[in-house]
Design an enzyme around this catalytic site. Structure first.
Site, PDB file in Angstrom:
ATOM      1  N   THR A  72       2.272   0.508   1.363  1.00 10.96           N
ATOM      2  CA  THR A  72       2.473   0.930  -0.027  1.00 10.96           C
ATOM      3  C   THR A  72       3.685   0.213  -0.630  1.00 10.96           C
ATOM      4  OG1 THR A  72       1.521   3.086   0.484  1.00 10.96           O
ATOM      5  CG2 THR A  72       2.866   2.959  -1.510  1.00 10.96           C
ATOM      6  N   GLY A 199       1.788  -1.887   9.549  1.00 10.73           N
ATOM      7  CA  GLY A 199       1.791  -1.843  11.013  1.00 10.73           C
ATOM      8  C   GLY A 199       0.816  -0.839  11.597  1.00 10.73           C
ATOM      9  N   HIS A 200       0.740   0.360  10.985  1.00 12.58           N
ATOM     10  CA  HIS A 200      -0.020   1.419  11.660  1.00 12.58           C
ATOM     11  C   HIS A 200      -1.529   1.252  11.574  1.00 12.58           C
ATOM     12  CE1 HIS A 200      -1.119   4.344   8.293  1.00 12.58           C
ATOM     13  NE2 HIS A 200      -0.282   3.554   7.666  1.00 12.58           N
ATOM     14  N   THR A 236      18.856  -1.154   6.226  1.00 16.29           N
ATOM     15  CA  THR A 236      18.978  -1.499   7.642  1.00 16.29           C
ATOM     16  C   THR A 236      17.595  -1.619   8.268  1.00 16.29           C
ATOM     17  OG1 THR A 236      21.090  -0.381   7.728  1.00 16.29           O
ATOM     18  CG2 THR A 236      19.988  -0.745   9.842  1.00 16.29           C
ATOM     19  N   CYS A 324     -13.075  17.696  -0.996  1.00 16.28           N
ATOM     20  CA  CYS A 324     -12.356  18.687  -0.196  1.00 16.28           C
ATOM     21  C   CYS A 324     -11.549  18.044   0.926  1.00 16.28           C
ATOM     22  CB  CYS A 324     -13.332  19.670   0.425  1.00 16.28           C
ATOM     23  SG  CYS A 324     -14.844  19.853  -0.483  1.00 16.28           S
TER      24      CYS A 324
HETATM   25  N1  PLP Z   1      -3.717  -0.346   1.246  1.00 14.07           N
HETATM   26  C1  PLP Z   1      -4.823   0.005   1.918  1.00 14.07           C
HETATM   27  C2  PLP Z   1      -6.098  -0.755   1.704  1.00 14.07           C
HETATM   28  C3  PLP Z   1      -4.782   1.072   2.812  1.00 14.07           C
HETATM   29  O1  PLP Z   1      -5.884   1.426   3.485  1.00 14.07           O
HETATM   30  C4  PLP Z   1      -3.557   1.756   2.990  1.00 14.07           C
HETATM   31  C5  PLP Z   1      -3.487   2.924   3.887  1.00 14.07           C
HETATM   32  O2  PLP Z   1      -4.464   3.585   4.154  1.00 14.07           O
HETATM   33  C6  PLP Z   1      -2.431   1.334   2.277  1.00 14.07           C
HETATM   34  C7  PLP Z   1      -2.554   0.274   1.393  1.00 14.07           C
HETATM   35  C8  PLP Z   1      -1.112   2.025   2.416  1.00 14.07           C
HETATM   36  O3  PLP Z   1      -0.493   1.659   3.618  1.00 14.07           O
HETATM   37  P1  PLP Z   1       0.686   2.585   4.211  1.00 14.07           P
HETATM   38  O4  PLP Z   1       0.044   3.810   4.750  1.00 14.07           O
HETATM   39  O5  PLP Z   1       1.325   1.747   5.265  1.00 14.07           O
HETATM   40  O6  PLP Z   1       1.613   2.859   3.065  1.00 14.07           O
END
Ligand code: PLP
Length: 392
Positions: A72, A199-200, A236, A324
């Protein structure tokens, strides 16, 4: 018992090798890379090694990689940087099917005096590129289009779009959060100006992201403060996570072709079997241009939430585009933008696989799913009329 985890577009398991690589930097080597002493200062080298590994996955230069806190932040920084670097231009273009990270940021700046255009897609989730190119004018600062959709897995023709935008002299950002580590991305061949990763989504931890900024692209930092990341992103450094992400990218780069082929085979088998054994089902999205790990299937006349609850009882994790379960009041904006009927949107389930998904797990889902759907349809006292749809 471990769950059958088929929600990898939401987040992924941290790879054991990644965790191993990170642990010393959480436990013993906890210094600050900006410190003058060796205890902290030595970490600087480790961060640069991780940067090289991330750059290598993308065929980019290490200096083009900026570490951020998440996908994000990378998305918001890219768009903000573009509009701040071109202060006379007041127009941004994106699509109707972006992740909220881009969609809501564009809506946000539209409330602050910018003009935002949202490009539509067709019923397969393919982008209306004619609409896109016609929308560009002298006022356009940046175009931000996702590489692959998080809900349907549909992959957009980013290379072709990037070529055209280069001719028009418009900055181009792509949110490649769902593509990174799943399909090859070669930034020598892909003329985008900026690209986001998280990363996740690729077996590194949560809370670490990447913004790629092509050398020579005008850049204006979003997070202002210290000199970290060569003044492009203050704060940091998240040392352990940066090192973990480097390792995750190294692993992804090594196995990407084989993993993509294995995932596609498993995912296709799951999809074909579910379509064959559950009546009134449909796949949402362009199956020809899709991530190898994602299938989005609508089970008509059933609530997605009810399906997820029943799957959960079998230890199976997936996700749904129904209102939902998506944590919002509205059902999936992606499926609605594709013109998928309400009855199908409400019964949509996304299965997203990873390198850790096994054949046996897929067999189990194929085994239990028809019974769940049959039972839910039978339970409904109103049958097919149970779901009340607003007029289209
Ligand atoms: N963009 C896309 C296409 C995503 O699928 C996601 C998370 O699901 C994001 C951006 C946001 O990434 P983060 O969760 O690392 O902020």
């Amino acid at each position: 018992m471990n769950p059958i985890y088929l929600d990898n577009n939401a987040t992924t398991r941290v790879a054991p090798e990644v965790l191993e690589e990170m642990l010393p930097y959480l436990r013993d080597l906890y210094g600050n890379p900006s410190s003058m002493h060796t205890f902290g200062g030595q970490l600087h080298r480790k961060i640069e090694e991780a940067r090289e590994k991330v750059a290598s996955l993308l065929n980019a230069l290490p200096e083009e990689i900026i570490f951020t806190s998440c996908g994000t932040e990378s998305d918001d920084t890219a768009i903000m940087s573009a509009v701040e670097s071109l202060p006379r231009k007041k127009h941004v273009i994106t699509t109707r099917v972006e992740h909220p990270a881009v969609l809501n940021f564009c809506r946000h700046i539209a409330r602050k005096g910018y003009r935002a255009t949202f490009v539509p897609v067709n019923n397969l989730g393919r982008l209306d590129t004619d609409f896109l190119f016609k929308s560009i004018d002298d006022d356009t600062a940046v175009v931000s289009i996702m590489y692959a959709n998080n809900e349907t897995g549909v992959v957009f023709p980013i290379a072709g779009i990037a070529e055209k935008l280069k001719e028009r002299g418009v900055l181009f950002h792509t949110d490649a959060v769902q593509a990174g580590g799943k399909i090859p991305l070669d930034l020598k061949e892909l003329p985008v100006d900026m690209l986001s990763l998280s990363g996740h989504k690729l077996h590194a931890p949560k809370g670490i992201g990447v913004l790629y900024v092509r050398r020579g692209t005008r850049f204006s930092p979003y997070i202002i403060g210290g000199h970290q990341e060569r003044g492009r992103r203050a704060g940091t450094e998240n040392v352990a996570s940066i090192i973990g992400l480097g390792k995750a990218c190294e692993i992804a780069a090594k196995h990407i072709h084989k993993e993509a082929a294995d995932l596609k085979r498993l995912c296709d088998r799951l999809e074909t079997s579910l379509l064959n054994c559950c009546p009134d089902t449909r796949v949402n999205g362009d199956t020809e241009n899709r991530l190898p790990n994602t299938t989005n299937i609508s089970f008509e006349y059933v609530e997605g939430e009810a399906i997820l609850l029943r799957l959960n009882e079998f230890g199976i994790c997936a996700s749904s585009g129904s209102a939902c379960t998506s944590g919002s009041l509205e059902p999936s904006h992606v499926l609605r933008a594709m013109g998928i009927p309400y009855t199908a949107v409400h019964g949509s389930i996304r299965f997203s696989l990873s390198r850790y998904t096994t054949e046996k797990e897929i067999d189990r889902v194929i085994e239990v799913m028809p019974g769940i759907i049959r039972e839910l349809r039978e339970l409904s006292p109103f049958g097919r009329e149970k779901i009340v749809c607003p007029p289209e």
